[in-house]
Design a protein around this motif. Structure first.
Motif, mmCIF file in Angstrom:
data_model
loop_
_atom_site.group_PDB
_atom_site.id
_atom_site.type_symbol
_atom_site.label_atom_id
_atom_site.label_comp_id
_atom_site.label_asym_id
_atom_site.label_seq_id
_atom_site.Cartn_x
_atom_site.Cartn_y
_atom_site.Cartn_z
ATOM 1 N N TRP A 76 13.786 5.327 -10.297
ATOM 2 C CA TRP A 76 14.104 4.341 -11.328
ATOM 3 C C TRP A 76 15.444 4.643 -11.990
ATOM 4 O O TRP A 76 16.209 3.732 -12.317
ATOM 5 C CB TRP A 76 12.993 4.305 -12.378
ATOM 6 N N ALA A 77 15.747 5.940 -12.171
ATOM 7 C CA ALA A 77 17.021 6.305 -12.797
ATOM 8 C C ALA A 77 18.197 5.874 -11.935
ATOM 9 O O ALA A 77 19.225 5.416 -12.445
ATOM 10 C CB ALA A 77 17.067 7.809 -13.054
ATOM 11 N N SER A 78 18.073 6.019 -10.619
ATOM 12 C CA SER A 78 19.150 5.601 -9.721
ATOM 13 C C SER A 78 19.323 4.090 -9.743
ATOM 14 O O SER A 78 20.444 3.581 -9.746
ATOM 15 C CB SER A 78 18.847 6.075 -8.292
ATOM 16 N N ILE B 227 11.873 3.600 -19.560
ATOM 17 C CA ILE B 227 11.662 2.850 -18.323
ATOM 18 C C ILE B 227 10.382 2.057 -18.522
ATOM 19 O O ILE B 227 9.314 2.632 -18.758
ATOM 20 C CB ILE B 227 11.517 3.788 -17.112
ATOM 21 N N ILE B 228 10.481 0.738 -18.464
ATOM 22 C CA ILE B 228 9.321 -0.126 -18.679
ATOM 23 C C ILE B 228 9.174 -1.023 -17.454
ATOM 24 O O ILE B 228 10.066 -1.818 -17.139
ATOM 25 C CB ILE B 228 9.481 -0.977 -19.950
ATOM 26 N N VAL B 229 8.061 -0.862 -16.750
ATOM 27 C CA VAL B 229 7.815 -1.629 -15.532
ATOM 28 C C VAL B 229 6.484 -2.341 -15.672
ATOM 29 O O VAL B 229 5.441 -1.701 -15.881
ATOM 30 C CB VAL B 229 7.801 -0.717 -14.287
ATOM 31 N N GLU B 230 6.507 -3.656 -15.572
ATOM 32 C CA GLU B 230 5.303 -4.476 -15.683
ATOM 33 C C GLU B 230 5.056 -5.162 -14.346
ATOM 34 O O GLU B 230 5.887 -5.931 -13.851
ATOM 35 C CB GLU B 230 5.483 -5.533 -16.775
ATOM 36 N N GLU B 231 3.924 -4.821 -13.707
ATOM 37 C CA GLU B 231 3.474 -5.484 -12.489
ATOM 38 C C GLU B 231 2.126 -6.139 -12.779
ATOM 39 O O GLU B 231 1.559 -5.970 -13.861
ATOM 40 C CB GLU B 231 3.350 -4.468 -11.342
ATOM 41 N N GLU B 232 1.612 -6.857 -11.799
ATOM 42 C CA GLU B 232 0.333 -7.535 -12.005
ATOM 43 C C GLU B 232 -0.790 -6.546 -12.320
ATOM 44 O O GLU B 232 -1.694 -6.839 -13.099
ATOM 45 C CB GLU B 232 -0.031 -8.353 -10.757
ATOM 46 N N ASP B 233 -0.731 -5.356 -11.707
ATOM 47 C CA ASP B 233 -1.846 -4.424 -11.834
ATOM 48 C C ASP B 233 -1.492 -3.130 -12.550
ATOM 49 O O ASP B 233 -2.292 -2.196 -12.598
ATOM 50 C CB ASP B 233 -2.408 -4.091 -10.451
ATOM 51 N N LEU C 29 1.094 -1.376 -15.944
ATOM 52 C CA LEU C 29 2.182 -1.348 -16.923
ATOM 53 C C LEU C 29 2.558 0.112 -17.107
ATOM 54 O O LEU C 29 1.705 0.944 -17.459
ATOM 55 C CB LEU C 29 1.735 -1.943 -18.265
ATOM 56 N N MET C 30 3.817 0.441 -16.879
ATOM 57 C CA MET C 30 4.286 1.807 -17.045
ATOM 58 C C MET C 30 5.400 1.840 -18.092
ATOM 59 O O MET C 30 6.379 1.102 -17.989
ATOM 60 C CB MET C 30 4.822 2.382 -15.728
ATOM 61 N N ILE C 31 5.233 2.688 -19.098
ATOM 62 C CA ILE C 31 6.256 2.921 -20.114
ATOM 63 C C ILE C 31 6.522 4.420 -20.122
ATOM 64 O O ILE C 31 5.620 5.215 -20.419
ATOM 65 C CB ILE C 31 5.797 2.447 -21.500
ATOM 66 N N GLU D 67 12.095 10.869 -16.123
ATOM 67 C CA GLU D 67 11.908 9.985 -14.979
ATOM 68 C C GLU D 67 11.466 10.744 -13.728
ATOM 69 O O GLU D 67 10.703 10.225 -12.912
ATOM 70 C CB GLU D 67 13.220 9.231 -14.716
ATOM 71 N N GLN D 68 11.909 12.001 -13.581
ATOM 72 C CA GLN D 68 11.557 12.764 -12.393
ATOM 73 C C GLN D 68 10.066 13.084 -12.310
ATOM 74 O O GLN D 68 9.559 13.458 -11.264
ATOM 75 C CB GLN D 68 12.376 14.063 -12.352
ATOM 76 N N GLU D 69 9.348 12.935 -13.419
ATOM 77 C CA GLU D 69 7.917 13.208 -13.414
ATOM 78 C C GLU D 69 7.099 12.067 -12.826
ATOM 79 O O GLU D 69 5.902 12.222 -12.565
ATOM 80 C CB GLU D 69 7.431 13.484 -14.839
ATOM 81 N N ILE D 70 7.729 10.921 -12.607
ATOM 82 C CA ILE D 70 6.978 9.741 -12.180
ATOM 83 C C ILE D 70 6.370 9.942 -10.788
ATOM 84 O O ILE D 70 5.251 9.488 -10.519
ATOM 85 C CB ILE D 70 7.875 8.488 -12.219
#
Length: 308
Positions: free
Chosen positions: A226-228, A274-280, A282-284, A290-293
């Motif tokens: 995500w950082a890249s 970093i906020i990512v919303e998908e249908e299934d 939600l990641m904040i 970020e490297q821990e994701i």
């Protein structure tokens, strides 16, 4: 390059989707893995299938999710890597000229005196470092980023697996004797899930004494993080990367927002997220962590039986 010489390796769940995106590839060239076991089993499986048609093949393994802006120059460096791997018992990697002390990449310590043209001997591989160590790598001028692009002959590859990862080699060796497509597919389904979750870097590359690198300034970015992605996309006046039409921001800065749904996202007084919303899902997540994701993905798999 002829399409019959291009192979795509993916999870078997994506075979139909990959086929739609790459209709020019023969179906045999799209290899479906029955389990996600990392790159060491994947590379060996692919090499075995390629060797059935061409036991003298020289193979280049490259990730599919990277951005490369200097296309022609990249092709020239790949040609040089292919040629050296064809003529020598060598594993050649393209090492990216670093532009910052990034803690998210592995590093290649290399001899700056070339053996020939752009080919340099690799001294050692270094794991993702802490920031202070990354700064020292950059200041020394003796390090490149490891982008995971490797070139070698089938003969060299099999020898490396036999010597450095014999257990894995023995697990997939029965595939070499399989003759028919149904027999091959049956063996892949049976044998592949039993292989260890192991990267080719750890299994082969970091242990081999015959690894070489080509310093490569090819306009590269690893879009697998995500950082890249955040670094490459356009940003607003507050440094936010917004990948959605359904977002309202108030006093928000240095934040990536990717919304793949029709939901409206409203943010106020936040930064460096970093906020990512998908249908299934939600990641904040904090941008600084970020490297821990990737490790978080393992937790999701263990707890919910699905991938992040």
């Amino acid at each position: 390059m002829d399409n019959k010489n291009i192979f795509c390796v993916t999870n078997e769940a994506y075979l139909e989707l990959v086929g739609k995106h790459l209709p020019q590839l023969p179906s045999y060239n799209v290899i479906g893995e029955p389990s996600r076991n990392n790159t060491a089993p994947s590379v060996l499986l692919t090499a075995i299938l390629i060797a059935k048609n061409d036991p003298k093949a020289v193979i280049g393994f490259v990730p599919s999710d990277h951005l490369i802006l200097k296309d022609d120059y990249y092709r020239n460096l790949c040609d040089e890597a292919f040629n050296y791997a064809r003529d020598n018992e060598a594993i050649v990697t393209l090492g990216i000229q670093p532009t910052r002390p990034d803690t998210g990449f592995g590093y290649i310590n290399y001899n700056k005196s070339p053996l020939q043209n752009n080919i340099h001997k690799v001294i050692a591989f270094r794991e993702k470092p802490e920031l202070e160590k990354a700064i020292s790598f950059i200041e020394s001028g003796d390090y490149l980023w490891n982008a995971g692009m490797f070139f070698m002959s089938v003969k060299t590859l099999f020898k490396a697996y036999k010597e450095l990862a014999p257990e894995l080699y023995n697990m997939l060796e029965p595939l070499m004797k399989a003759q028919t497509q149904p027999e091959i597919e049956k063996l892949i389904t049976k044998l592949y899930p039993q292989t260890p979750n192991l990267s080719i870097d750890y299994a082969i590359i970091e242990k081999s004494k015959e690894v070489y690198t080509i310093p490569s300034d090819i306009g590269w970015s690893d879009l697998g993080t995500w950082a890249s992605l955040f670094q490459e996309v356009d940003k607003d006046e507050n440094g936010n990367a917004i990948m959605s039409k359904h977002v309202i921001l108030e006093n928000v800065s240095n934040t990536l927002v990717k919304n793949s749904t029709d939901k409206l996202i409203i943010l106020r007084d936040v930064e460096n997220l970093i906020i990512v919303e998908e249908e299934d899902v939600l990641m904040i997540y904090p941008m600084s962590k970020e490297q821990e994701i990737k490790q978080l993905g393992v937790k999701v798999k263990d707890k919910f039986g699905r991938y992040l």
